[in-house]
Design a protein around this motif. Sequence first.
Motif, PDB file in Angstrom:
ATOM      1  N   LYS A 142       0.860  -1.186   0.000  1.00 32.71           N
ATOM      2  CA  LYS A 142       0.000   0.000   0.000  1.00 32.71           C
ATOM      3  C   LYS A 142       0.896   1.236   0.000  1.00 32.71           C
ATOM      4  O   LYS A 142       1.880   1.298   0.741  1.00 32.71           O
ATOM      5  CB  LYS A 142      -0.891   0.026   1.246  1.00 32.71           C
ATOM      6  CG  LYS A 142      -1.871  -1.137   1.341  1.00 32.71           C
ATOM      7  CD  LYS A 142      -3.058  -0.906   0.444  1.00 32.71           C
ATOM      8  CE  LYS A 142      -4.103  -2.000   0.631  1.00 32.71           C
ATOM      9  NZ  LYS A 142      -5.288  -1.767  -0.216  1.00 32.71           N
ATOM     10  N   TRP A 143       0.546   2.250  -0.808  1.00 33.13           N
ATOM     11  CA  TRP A 143       1.399   3.432  -0.865  1.00 33.13           C
ATOM     12  C   TRP A 143       0.589   4.682  -1.177  1.00 33.13           C
ATOM     13  O   TRP A 143      -0.504   4.627  -1.738  1.00 33.13           O
ATOM     14  CB  TRP A 143       2.530   3.246  -1.870  1.00 33.13           C
ATOM     15  CG  TRP A 143       2.099   2.888  -3.268  1.00 33.13           C
ATOM     16  CD1 TRP A 143       1.947   1.642  -3.789  1.00 33.13           C
ATOM     17  CD2 TRP A 143       1.764   3.807  -4.326  1.00 33.13           C
ATOM     18  NE1 TRP A 143       1.543   1.711  -5.097  1.00 33.13           N
ATOM     19  CE2 TRP A 143       1.419   3.025  -5.459  1.00 33.13           C
ATOM     20  CE3 TRP A 143       1.726   5.191  -4.430  1.00 33.13           C
ATOM     21  CZ2 TRP A 143       1.048   3.590  -6.669  1.00 33.13           C
ATOM     22  CZ3 TRP A 143       1.356   5.766  -5.640  1.00 33.13           C
ATOM     23  CH2 TRP A 143       1.015   4.962  -6.746  1.00 33.13           C
ATOM     24  N   ARG A 144       1.180   5.805  -0.803  1.00 31.78           N
ATOM     25  CA  ARG A 144       0.606   7.122  -1.100  1.00 31.78           C
ATOM     26  C   ARG A 144       1.753   8.066  -1.436  1.00 31.78           C
ATOM     27  O   ARG A 144       2.709   8.195  -0.670  1.00 31.78           O
ATOM     28  CB  ARG A 144      -0.182   7.673   0.082  1.00 31.78           C
ATOM     29  CG  ARG A 144      -0.838   9.036  -0.179  1.00 31.78           C
ATOM     30  CD  ARG A 144      -1.553   9.518   1.073  1.00 31.78           C
ATOM     31  NE  ARG A 144      -2.339  10.707   0.854  1.00 31.78           N
ATOM     32  CZ  ARG A 144      -1.868  11.967   0.913  1.00 31.78           C
ATOM     33  NH1 ARG A 144      -0.580  12.159   1.182  1.00 31.78           N
ATOM     34  NH2 ARG A 144      -2.660  13.005   0.704  1.00 31.78           N
ATOM     35  N   ALA A 145       1.677   8.715  -2.595  1.00 31.21           N
ATOM     36  CA  ALA A 145       2.746   9.607  -3.049  1.00 31.21           C
ATOM     37  C   ALA A 145       2.185  10.997  -3.314  1.00 31.21           C
ATOM     38  O   ALA A 145       1.077  11.142  -3.833  1.00 31.21           O
ATOM     39  CB  ALA A 145       3.398   9.057  -4.319  1.00 31.21           C
ATOM     40  N   GLU A 304      12.501  12.955  12.140  1.00 36.10           N
ATOM     41  CA  GLU A 304      11.714  11.798  12.533  1.00 36.10           C
ATOM     42  C   GLU A 304      10.250  12.172  12.738  1.00 36.10           C
ATOM     43  O   GLU A 304       9.349  11.406  12.376  1.00 36.10           O
ATOM     44  CB  GLU A 304      12.283  11.179  13.809  1.00 36.10           C
ATOM     45  CG  GLU A 304      13.626  10.486  13.606  1.00 36.10           C
ATOM     46  CD  GLU A 304      14.067   9.730  14.840  1.00 36.10           C
ATOM     47  OE1 GLU A 304      13.323   9.759  15.852  1.00 36.10           O
ATOM     48  OE2 GLU A 304      15.134   9.107  14.803  1.00 36.10           O
ATOM     49  N   LYS A 305      10.015  13.357  13.282  1.00 33.48           N
ATOM     50  CA  LYS A 305       8.632  13.805  13.485  1.00 33.48           C
ATOM     51  C   LYS A 305       7.946  14.051  12.142  1.00 33.48           C
ATOM     52  O   LYS A 305       6.773  13.704  11.958  1.00 33.48           O
ATOM     53  CB  LYS A 305       8.598  15.073  14.333  1.00 33.48           C
ATOM     54  CG  LYS A 305       7.191  15.553  14.676  1.00 33.48           C
ATOM     55  CD  LYS A 305       7.222  16.782  15.548  1.00 33.48           C
ATOM     56  CE  LYS A 305       5.812  17.206  15.951  1.00 33.48           C
ATOM     57  NZ  LYS A 305       4.925  17.419  14.792  1.00 33.48           N
ATOM     58  N   GLU A 306       8.668  14.654  11.186  1.00 29.28           N
ATOM     59  CA  GLU A 306       8.095  14.886   9.863  1.00 29.28           C
ATOM     60  C   GLU A 306       7.746  13.566   9.191  1.00 29.28           C
ATOM     61  O   GLU A 306       6.679  13.430   8.586  1.00 29.28           O
ATOM     62  CB  GLU A 306       9.084  15.681   9.003  1.00 29.28           C
ATOM     63  CG  GLU A 306       9.245  17.126   9.429  1.00 29.28           C
ATOM     64  CD  GLU A 306      10.320  17.830   8.625  1.00 29.28           C
ATOM     65  OE1 GLU A 306      10.880  17.195   7.710  1.00 29.28           O
ATOM     66  OE2 GLU A 306      10.597  19.003   8.920  1.00 29.28           O
ATOM     67  N   ASP A 307       8.655  12.587   9.290  1.00 34.57           N
ATOM     68  CA  ASP A 307       8.381  11.271   8.721  1.00 34.57           C
ATOM     69  C   ASP A 307       7.166  10.632   9.384  1.00 34.57           C
ATOM     70  O   ASP A 307       6.318  10.025   8.715  1.00 34.57           O
ATOM     71  CB  ASP A 307       9.593  10.357   8.876  1.00 34.57           C
ATOM     72  CG  ASP A 307      10.720  10.713   7.918  1.00 34.57           C
ATOM     73  OD1 ASP A 307      10.496  11.574   7.043  1.00 34.57           O
ATOM     74  OD2 ASP A 307      11.811  10.134   8.053  1.00 34.57           O
ATOM     75  N   ASP A 309       4.638  12.124  10.897  1.00 31.85           N
ATOM     76  CA  ASP A 309       3.409  12.829  10.491  1.00 31.85           C
ATOM     77  C   ASP A 309       2.975  12.400   9.090  1.00 31.85           C
ATOM     78  O   ASP A 309       1.779  12.195   8.839  1.00 31.85           O
ATOM     79  CB  ASP A 309       3.629  14.345  10.538  1.00 31.85           C
ATOM     80  CG  ASP A 309       3.783  14.869  11.952  1.00 31.85           C
ATOM     81  OD1 ASP A 309       3.389  14.149  12.889  1.00 31.85           O
ATOM     82  OD2 ASP A 309       4.315  15.989  12.124  1.00 31.85           O
ATOM     83  N   LEU A 310       3.944  12.276   8.166  1.00 26.51           N
ATOM     84  CA  LEU A 310       3.621  11.831   6.812  1.00 26.51           C
ATOM     85  C   LEU A 310       3.029  10.420   6.823  1.00 26.51           C
ATOM     86  O   LEU A 310       2.020  10.149   6.167  1.00 26.51           O
ATOM     87  CB  LEU A 310       4.879  11.843   5.941  1.00 26.51           C
ATOM     88  CG  LEU A 310       5.353  13.176   5.377  1.00 26.51           C
ATOM     89  CD1 LEU A 310       6.681  12.986   4.655  1.00 26.51           C
ATOM     90  CD2 LEU A 310       4.316  13.751   4.417  1.00 26.51           C
ATOM     91  N   LEU A 312       1.608   8.681   9.307  1.00 30.71           N
ATOM     92  CA  LEU A 312       0.319   8.557   9.989  1.00 30.71           C
ATOM     93  C   LEU A 312      -0.825   9.129   9.164  1.00 30.71           C
ATOM     94  O   LEU A 312      -1.959   8.650   9.252  1.00 30.71           O
ATOM     95  CB  LEU A 312       0.387   9.251  11.355  1.00 30.71           C
ATOM     96  CG  LEU A 312       1.228   8.544  12.421  1.00 30.71           C
ATOM     97  CD1 LEU A 312       1.407   9.430  13.641  1.00 30.71           C
ATOM     98  CD2 LEU A 312       0.581   7.211  12.822  1.00 30.71           C
ATOM     99  N   SER A 313      -0.547  10.148   8.368  1.00 31.56           N
ATOM    100  CA  SER A 313      -1.612  10.753   7.556  1.00 31.56           C
ATOM    101  C   SER A 313      -1.836  10.019   6.237  1.00 31.56           C
ATOM    102  O   SER A 313      -2.853  10.223   5.581  1.00 31.56           O
ATOM    103  CB  SER A 313      -1.274  12.218   7.263  1.00 31.56           C
ATOM    104  OG  SER A 313      -0.082  12.318   6.491  1.00 31.56           O
ATOM    105  N   ALA A 314      -0.918   9.136   5.850  1.00 34.79           N
ATOM    106  CA  ALA A 314      -1.010   8.477   4.546  1.00 34.79           C
ATOM    107  C   ALA A 314      -2.188   7.513   4.465  1.00 34.79           C
ATOM    108  O   ALA A 314      -2.817   7.383   3.411  1.00 34.79           O
ATOM    109  CB  ALA A 314       0.292   7.742   4.246  1.00 34.79           C
ATOM    110  N   PHE A 315      -2.500   6.832   5.562  1.00 31.72           N
ATOM    111  CA  PHE A 315      -3.556   5.817   5.535  1.00 31.72           C
ATOM    112  C   PHE A 315      -4.623   6.107   6.586  1.00 31.72           C
ATOM    113  O   PHE A 315      -5.191   5.179   7.172  1.00 31.72           O
ATOM    114  CB  PHE A 315      -2.949   4.432   5.762  1.00 31.72           C
ATOM    115  CG  PHE A 315      -1.747   4.138   4.904  1.00 31.72           C
ATOM    116  CD1 PHE A 315      -1.895   3.885   3.550  1.00 31.72           C
ATOM    117  CD2 PHE A 315      -0.459   4.144   5.439  1.00 31.72           C
ATOM    118  CE1 PHE A 315      -0.797   3.624   2.748  1.00 31.72           C
ATOM    119  CE2 PHE A 315       0.647   3.864   4.650  1.00 31.72           C
ATOM    120  CZ  PHE A 315       0.468   3.613   3.292  1.00 31.72           C
ATOM    121  N   GLU A 316      -4.914   7.376   6.805  1.00 37.02           N
ATOM    122  CA  GLU A 316      -5.821   7.761   7.878  1.00 37.02           C
ATOM    123  C   GLU A 316      -7.255   7.318   7.648  1.00 37.02           C
ATOM    124  O   GLU A 316      -8.070   7.336   8.570  1.00 37.02           O
ATOM    125  CB  GLU A 316      -5.771   9.277   8.097  1.00 37.02           C
ATOM    126  CG  GLU A 316      -6.119  10.092   6.874  1.00 37.02           C
ATOM    127  CD  GLU A 316      -5.864  11.569   7.084  1.00 37.02           C
ATOM    128  OE1 GLU A 316      -5.416  11.920   8.199  1.00 37.02           O
ATOM    129  OE2 GLU A 316      -6.120  12.363   6.161  1.00 37.02           O
TER     130      GLU A 316
END
Length: 342
Positions: A142-145, A304-307, A309-310, A312-316
């Motif tokens: 599963k991916w989101r770009a 690490e926080k930016e990663d 956040d990205l 966690l929001s990818a498959f919300e």
Amino acid sequence: MAEVQEQDASSSNRIDDDGFDSLPDSLVLLIFNSVCDVKTLIRCRAVSKRFNSLVPHSDSLFLKIDCIISSDSDSDSDSGPNSHLFNFFKSTVKSFFYFISSILLKSKLQKSPAQILRQFYWIQRLQIEFPTKDFEIERVVKWRAEFGDALRNCVILSFEKIRNSDGREVMEVDGVDFGFVTGMKAKVLWMMGALMTASARHHVMAEVVVEHLEMKNLVLRDRGGNGVVVMEENSLEDFRRSRMCGGGEAAGRWQMRTRIPSTTVRMKYWPLLEIRQGLCMEDATLVVVRPTGNASIDESTDVEKEDADLALSAFEDDDVYTNAVAALLTKGKRFQFEINSF
């Protein structure tokens, strides 16, 4: 007798009256935006002159692109210890060219997305569903770009399967996880496959983005729901600025393939990940890909926080995958490497 004729005349008038005639254009457009399916809206244009004039002003559209090319025979087999990796790489390349050919091949039976969408003048939100051929591997990817002119970030979650927990616990140990290292080649291959597919979708939509300056949101997904490419308003503006030349005409650069820039890859892995009570994910792997210029190799808390956040929001929109991402961020073993532009 006169009364009967009067009743017949009034009944005839009621039959001749069209309920839509009493609705204002703004309300009819709201209905069309709720319909959103491009093929249905194109058919609506044939209903009346009014519909024909209003449909092109719909601002929320969904376009489903049908598969028109049959898959080739997959009867070829290879022998040897690395044949499964070769087969996966072959299927990844075939999937990429299958996707490109099904969109770019021009025929009398199919129009390109750009040609179809030229019938609409005010597209602000657009979703497109592409036909895809699944990778021939026994795992879920599963991916989101997110893209602007080029890749901004990509989050990938992959695993072999989700099953009921049998009570086993995987203890974290110091040193090298040889199971992960031996499977690294396969992980890199499916990661590259996801990036190639995202790049292909971004590439074929360049003409649409340049032609529809009013567009504020673009979502490109596959029929199986495995991957999605997203372009928000600021990303679309960046894309147009880089692809437009003087006089507002599209530059020839949109015809080139979208290249993936040099990227920093951060990967987290756990062999048996508990995602909720009684449910676990085998060989869970989370990958965050960002252009090297935007992702310092520094292991700072900000990066690490930016990663996180990205990711966690990818498959919300899916609780199971969000729980898996959250568990990997706190528990998974961390690996990092860089990939050159391709």
